[in-house]
Scaffold this motif. Sequence first.
Motif, PDB file in Angstrom:
ATOM      1  N   LEU A 105     -37.481  18.333 -18.497  1.00  0.00           N
ATOM      2  CA  LEU A 105     -38.236  17.589 -17.484  1.00  0.00           C
ATOM      3  C   LEU A 105     -37.535  17.648 -16.136  1.00  0.00           C
ATOM      4  O   LEU A 105     -38.189  17.754 -15.087  1.00  0.00           O
ATOM      5  N   LYS A 106     -36.205  17.617 -16.141  1.00  0.00           N
ATOM      6  CA  LYS A 106     -35.464  17.741 -14.890  1.00  0.00           C
ATOM      7  C   LYS A 106     -35.723  19.093 -14.226  1.00  0.00           C
ATOM      8  O   LYS A 106     -35.862  19.185 -13.001  1.00  0.00           O
ATOM      9  N   SER A 107     -35.814  20.133 -15.032  1.00  0.00           N
ATOM     10  CA  SER A 107     -36.074  21.465 -14.470  1.00  0.00           C
ATOM     11  C   SER A 107     -37.434  21.548 -13.801  1.00  0.00           C
ATOM     12  O   SER A 107     -37.659  22.395 -12.931  1.00  0.00           O
ATOM     13  N   LEU A 108     -38.344  20.644 -14.188  1.00  0.00           N
ATOM     14  CA  LEU A 108     -39.681  20.608 -13.589  1.00  0.00           C
ATOM     15  C   LEU A 108     -39.755  19.652 -12.403  1.00  0.00           C
ATOM     16  O   LEU A 108     -40.786  19.603 -11.724  1.00  0.00           O
ATOM     17  N   GLY A 109     -38.681  18.861 -12.188  1.00  0.00           N
ATOM     18  CA  GLY A 109     -38.662  17.960 -11.041  1.00  0.00           C
ATOM     19  C   GLY A 109     -38.439  16.504 -11.355  1.00  0.00           C
ATOM     20  O   GLY A 109     -38.507  15.659 -10.444  1.00  0.00           O
ATOM     21  N   ALA A 110     -38.162  16.139 -12.613  1.00  0.00           N
ATOM     22  CA  ALA A 110     -37.946  14.737 -12.966  1.00  0.00           C
ATOM     23  C   ALA A 110     -36.683  14.209 -12.294  1.00  0.00           C
ATOM     24  O   ALA A 110     -35.620  14.834 -12.360  1.00  0.00           O
ATOM     25  N   VAL A 111     -36.810  13.040 -11.653  1.00  0.00           N
ATOM     26  CA  VAL A 111     -35.673  12.426 -10.964  1.00  0.00           C
ATOM     27  C   VAL A 111     -35.331  11.049 -11.523  1.00  0.00           C
ATOM     28  O   VAL A 111     -34.355  10.430 -11.097  1.00  0.00           O
ATOM     29  N   HIS A 112     -36.128  10.575 -12.496  1.00  0.00           N
ATOM     30  CA  HIS A 112     -35.937   9.234 -13.038  1.00  0.00           C
ATOM     31  C   HIS A 112     -36.664   9.177 -14.373  1.00  0.00           C
ATOM     32  O   HIS A 112     -37.810   9.620 -14.474  1.00  0.00           O
ATOM     33  N   VAL A 113     -36.007   8.644 -15.402  1.00  0.00           N
ATOM     34  CA  VAL A 113     -36.606   8.598 -16.736  1.00  0.00           C
ATOM     35  C   VAL A 113     -36.508   7.190 -17.297  1.00  0.00           C
ATOM     36  O   VAL A 113     -35.408   6.637 -17.415  1.00  0.00           O
ATOM     37  N   CYS A 114     -37.652   6.598 -17.641  1.00  0.00           N
ATOM     38  CA  CYS A 114     -37.673   5.344 -18.387  1.00  0.00           C
ATOM     39  C   CYS A 114     -37.856   5.705 -19.855  1.00  0.00           C
ATOM     40  O   CYS A 114     -38.856   6.318 -20.232  1.00  0.00           O
ATOM     41  N   LEU A 115     -36.874   5.353 -20.669  1.00  0.00           N
ATOM     42  CA  LEU A 115     -36.872   5.749 -22.070  1.00  0.00           C
ATOM     43  C   LEU A 115     -37.930   5.000 -22.873  1.00  0.00           C
ATOM     44  O   LEU A 115     -38.307   3.876 -22.525  1.00  0.00           O
ATOM     45  N   PRO A 116     -38.411   5.579 -23.963  1.00  0.00           N
ATOM     46  CA  PRO A 116     -39.380   4.882 -24.817  1.00  0.00           C
ATOM     47  C   PRO A 116     -38.798   3.568 -25.331  1.00  0.00           C
ATOM     48  O   PRO A 116     -37.608   3.505 -25.670  1.00  0.00           O
TER      49      PRO A 116
END
Length: 300
Positions: free
Chosen positions: A128-139
């Motif tokens: 997801l980071k490689s696609l542009g994710a800058v912030h992740v809220c975990l399940p």
Amino acid sequence: MPLSLTLGPLLFNWSPDRWRDFYARVADEMPVERVFIGEVVCSKRLPFIADLFAPAVERLTRAGKQVFMSSLALPTLKRERNQVEDLLAVPDVGIEVNDLSVLPFLKGRPFAVSPLINVYNEGTVAYLKSLGAVHVCLPPELPLDSIRALAPLVDGVPLEVFAFGRVPLAISARCYHARIHDLSKDSCQFICGQDPDGLPVDTLDREHFLAVNGVQTMSYTHADLLGDIAALAAAGVSSLRLSPHACDMVMVAQIFRDAADGVCAPQDAQRRLAAEIPQAQFSNGFLHGKPGWKMLAGAD
């Protein structure tokens, strides 16, 4: 460094006046660093609030909040898939992805990942980071042991956990709210608007079980991770997500802010939260690797 606070998107069907007044108060009074807005659950609700997005974004941004627009969680129609283009047209905001079908529309634009996306390992975060994710809220079902293992491996992507509110568990093409009231989804009369915190569902033995919110299934209990804040910070979590409910959310955010800053002991913070929402039952079982509805002592 103290954990930051995030206000997640409103999941319930509130009137436009209530929606507007709520986000005005968020901008002026709520001690959160970032705010997610948008219709996540049902696209039929969107026309009632769509015109309110731009003024809300402007006011929140002026108040110093980082603003993200949240996409629909289960787009099934072409018009629903294309609605992300309307979100991309809102200037000066990030995008929160609630369904992976949104990704082709982003074309490299940075985005946040919602807790509705199944992120369970470092490989998923890296992709997801490689696609542009800058912030992740975990399940919300991810236990602390998994978070401890994951956080050191995510290469600088800030991780967030769902810390307050009825937990989103599933979403469907069927509208449970309409069915309960003997209505069809197409002629639902927006009956979900009668339940600003969702409609509780009991078992046949009259035990509290779940809650429904239109097409969404949620926990009956409200997540409360106040007692786990120190352990989450030590595990590498950077922020806590608060999900909007019909209580005094400014006060809820202040309670979490005081607990995260060490101004208030966890037990005192939990007592304050219980007094603020006396009708709620609280839980943190998922974080402890137990059934989600359970409430356990804070993690070490």
